[in-house]
Design a protein around this motif. Sequence first.
Motif, mmCIF file in Angstrom:
data_model
loop_
_atom_site.group_PDB
_atom_site.id
_atom_site.type_symbol
_atom_site.label_atom_id
_atom_site.label_comp_id
_atom_site.label_asym_id
_atom_site.label_seq_id
_atom_site.Cartn_x
_atom_site.Cartn_y
_atom_site.Cartn_z
ATOM 1 N N ILE A 1 0.802 -1.273 0.067
ATOM 2 C CA ILE A 1 0.107 0.026 0.071
ATOM 3 C C ILE A 1 0.970 1.179 0.048
ATOM 4 O O ILE A 1 1.649 1.249 0.838
ATOM 5 N N SER A 2 0.645 2.168 -1.036
ATOM 6 C CA SER A 2 1.275 3.465 -1.136
ATOM 7 C C SER A 2 0.268 4.566 -0.709
ATOM 8 O O SER A 2 -0.604 4.547 -1.205
ATOM 9 N N LEU A 3 0.921 5.504 -0.241
ATOM 10 C CA LEU A 3 0.028 6.729 0.075
ATOM 11 C C LEU A 3 0.540 7.798 -1.131
ATOM 12 O O LEU A 3 1.709 8.051 -1.083
ATOM 13 N N GLU B 1 8.954 3.043 2.908
ATOM 14 C CA GLU B 1 9.793 3.376 1.533
ATOM 15 C C GLU B 1 9.177 4.795 1.016
ATOM 16 O O GLU B 1 8.070 4.932 0.877
ATOM 17 N N VAL B 2 10.086 5.485 0.430
ATOM 18 C CA VAL B 2 9.891 6.690 -0.272
ATOM 19 C C VAL B 2 9.902 6.658 -1.657
ATOM 20 O O VAL B 2 11.035 6.265 -2.071
ATOM 21 N N ILE B 3 8.927 7.336 -2.409
ATOM 22 C CA ILE B 3 9.363 7.298 -3.809
ATOM 23 C C ILE B 3 8.923 8.727 -4.216
ATOM 24 O O ILE B 3 7.778 9.101 -3.758
ATOM 25 N N ALA B 4 9.596 9.371 -4.871
ATOM 26 C CA ALA B 4 9.767 10.773 -5.255
ATOM 27 C C ALA B 4 8.944 10.669 -6.648
ATOM 28 O O ALA B 4 9.133 9.948 -7.587
ATOM 29 N N GLU B 5 7.881 11.564 -6.990
ATOM 30 C CA GLU B 5 6.985 11.691 -8.225
ATOM 31 C C GLU B 5 7.448 13.018 -8.998
ATOM 32 O O GLU B 5 7.966 13.971 -8.423
ATOM 33 N N GLY B 6 7.538 12.794 -10.279
ATOM 34 C CA GLY B 6 7.498 13.738 -11.170
ATOM 35 C C GLY B 6 9.053 14.202 -11.306
ATOM 36 O O GLY B 6 9.238 15.431 -11.464
ATOM 37 N N VAL C 1 5.254 5.722 0.669
ATOM 38 C CA VAL C 1 4.958 7.069 0.257
ATOM 39 C C VAL C 1 5.367 7.809 -0.431
ATOM 40 O O VAL C 1 6.744 7.682 -1.010
ATOM 41 N N LYS C 2 4.661 8.369 -1.608
ATOM 42 C CA LYS C 2 5.060 8.837 -2.595
ATOM 43 C C LYS C 2 4.899 10.556 -2.463
ATOM 44 O O LYS C 2 3.806 10.787 -2.322
ATOM 45 N N VAL C 3 6.040 11.117 -2.687
ATOM 46 C CA VAL C 3 6.335 12.616 -2.286
ATOM 47 C C VAL C 3 5.421 13.254 -3.556
ATOM 48 O O VAL C 3 6.006 13.133 -4.851
ATOM 49 N N ASP C 4 4.618 14.050 -3.371
ATOM 50 C CA ASP C 4 4.095 14.712 -4.366
ATOM 51 C C ASP C 4 4.908 15.557 -5.428
ATOM 52 O O ASP C 4 6.118 16.324 -4.923
ATOM 53 N N ARG C 5 4.739 15.495 -6.634
ATOM 54 C CA ARG C 5 5.298 16.276 -7.657
ATOM 55 C C ARG C 5 5.489 17.721 -7.239
ATOM 56 O O ARG C 5 6.510 18.327 -7.707
ATOM 57 N N ALA C 6 4.745 18.216 -6.802
ATOM 58 C CA ALA C 6 4.749 19.625 -6.463
ATOM 59 C C ALA C 6 5.993 20.015 -5.482
ATOM 60 O O ALA C 6 6.728 21.126 -5.960
ATOM 61 N N PHE C 7 6.526 19.245 -4.827
ATOM 62 C CA PHE C 7 7.702 19.442 -4.001
ATOM 63 C C PHE C 7 9.052 19.114 -4.961
ATOM 64 O O PHE C 7 9.931 19.697 -4.807
ATOM 65 N N LEU D 1 19.551 13.472 -0.495
ATOM 66 C CA LEU D 1 18.573 13.569 0.743
ATOM 67 C C LEU D 1 18.319 12.229 1.219
ATOM 68 O O LEU D 1 17.612 12.081 2.191
ATOM 69 N N GLY D 2 18.858 11.253 0.669
ATOM 70 C CA GLY D 2 18.667 9.727 1.082
ATOM 71 C C GLY D 2 17.315 9.136 0.382
ATOM 72 O O GLY D 2 16.964 7.973 0.932
ATOM 73 N N CYS D 3 16.794 9.570 -0.668
ATOM 74 C CA CYS D 3 15.349 9.246 -1.448
ATOM 75 C C CYS D 3 16.116 8.233 -2.626
ATOM 76 O O CYS D 3 16.816 8.589 -3.242
ATOM 77 N N VAL D 4 15.684 6.834 -2.358
ATOM 78 C CA VAL D 4 16.282 6.053 -3.377
ATOM 79 C C VAL D 4 15.351 5.610 -4.361
ATOM 80 O O VAL D 4 15.921 5.203 -5.560
ATOM 81 N N PHE D 5 14.180 5.796 -4.434
ATOM 82 C CA PHE D 5 13.357 5.544 -5.586
ATOM 83 C C PHE D 5 12.475 6.644 -5.964
ATOM 84 O O PHE D 5 12.128 7.710 -5.299
ATOM 85 N N GLY D 6 12.287 6.461 -7.569
ATOM 86 C CA GLY D 6 11.624 7.598 -7.969
ATOM 87 C C GLY D 6 11.013 7.337 -9.292
ATOM 88 O O GLY D 6 11.251 6.263 -9.931
ATOM 89 N N GLN D 7 9.959 8.216 -9.950
ATOM 90 C CA GLN D 7 9.697 8.120 -11.163
ATOM 91 C C GLN D 7 9.508 9.687 -11.908
ATOM 92 O O GLN D 7 9.586 10.649 -11.079
ATOM 93 N N GLY D 8 9.467 9.661 -13.086
ATOM 94 C CA GLY D 8 9.155 10.881 -13.807
ATOM 95 C C GLY D 8 9.663 10.907 -15.007
ATOM 96 O O GLY D 8 10.201 9.803 -15.650
ATOM 97 N N TYR D 9 9.348 12.070 -15.897
ATOM 98 C CA TYR D 9 9.715 11.953 -17.338
ATOM 99 C C TYR D 9 11.284 11.673 -17.322
ATOM 100 O O TYR D 9 11.459 11.041 -18.779
#
Length: 277
Positions: free
Chosen positions: A173-175, A229-234, A196-202, A247-255
């Motif tokens: 489950i991801s928020l 787990e933290v996933i950065a969006e955008g 937790v998925k960090v919103d693209r706005a940030f 900053l220690g964020c290991v996972f992400g997605q974006g263009y």
Amino acid sequence: RSKRRGHGQVTLYSVDIAEEMKRATQLEQALRRAVIADEVDVLFQPIVDLRTGVPIGFEALARWYDDELGQVSPATFIPLAEERGIIVSLTDVLLKKAARAALSWPHDKYLSFNLSSVQLVDPATHGRIMAVIGEVGLEPARLGLEITETAVMADAAIANNIIDRLHAEGVSISLDDFGTGQSSLGRLREISLDKVKVDRAFVSEITRDRPSEHIVKAIIALCDGLDLEVIAEGIETVEQAAKLLQLGCVFGQGYLYGKPMPAGDVEDLIRASEHYT
Ligand code: C2E
Ligand code: MG
Ligand code: MG
Ligand code: MG
């Protein structure tokens, strides 16, 4: 448009509302037809390990092209489907397609699927999701559900119960969109959360704006402490990716790593990524 006050304006206003309702109803009818005709599609966006660029999973994103209406954004048709009682059948169709595609991926790649908050107040949701992936043959451990908090989730007890039961089956489950909208820190300890998925706005401001950087830093620290787990969006630039890694964020997605793509391209990307180091 008339700025006159009084009766004339009321009439204009009513006409606008009537027009708006007519458009929504046309859209609803077209969407119902599209669901039945199986015309709503699903694309996949890679979620990567920022250290290597290797995809660890893919987020399913709905796409609808109508011959008359053209491309309709999910930001338009998902809320419409929620309001008009189409979301349950739409979810069934989309999840089935996405799960079928995921079957052909290596087993360590997971499918991330957006679950409407409307379905988090429906006790039938657990059964429907398990039935769809069971029918397709996708193991629950390879499915992640992205949920958001909205006012609709007012009945937190039912939502928590649905989430707990899915989590107990092995579904992660991801928020989604964390840090915006209705997400509250309190919910982090109430639900069986994995990510937790960090919103693209940030993320989009992280290299330009000190407050955004500090907010992301705080989210990462919070998630470390809660074992999430933290996933950065955008993520769109290498500078943003570098800052996130720092900053220690290991996972992400974006263009930067890939736009939402058809299932065939996913398989090419996975094959290519086997050569990344
Ligand atoms: P989301 O779940 O937060 O999905 C991320 C959105 O950001 C997607 O928009 C994606 O295409 C876009 N995106 C990804 N990387 C980047 C980037 O680097 N830059 C920019 N500018 N945008 C990026 P999309 O596909 O238009 O979807 C919008 C929203 O619609 C989703 O937000 C999700 O809330 C909803 N949605 C999409 N598909 C589904 C679905 O199958 N079911 C449900 N319930 N909701 C869906
Ligand atoms: Mg999402
Ligand atoms: Mg999101
Ligand atoms: Mg979003």
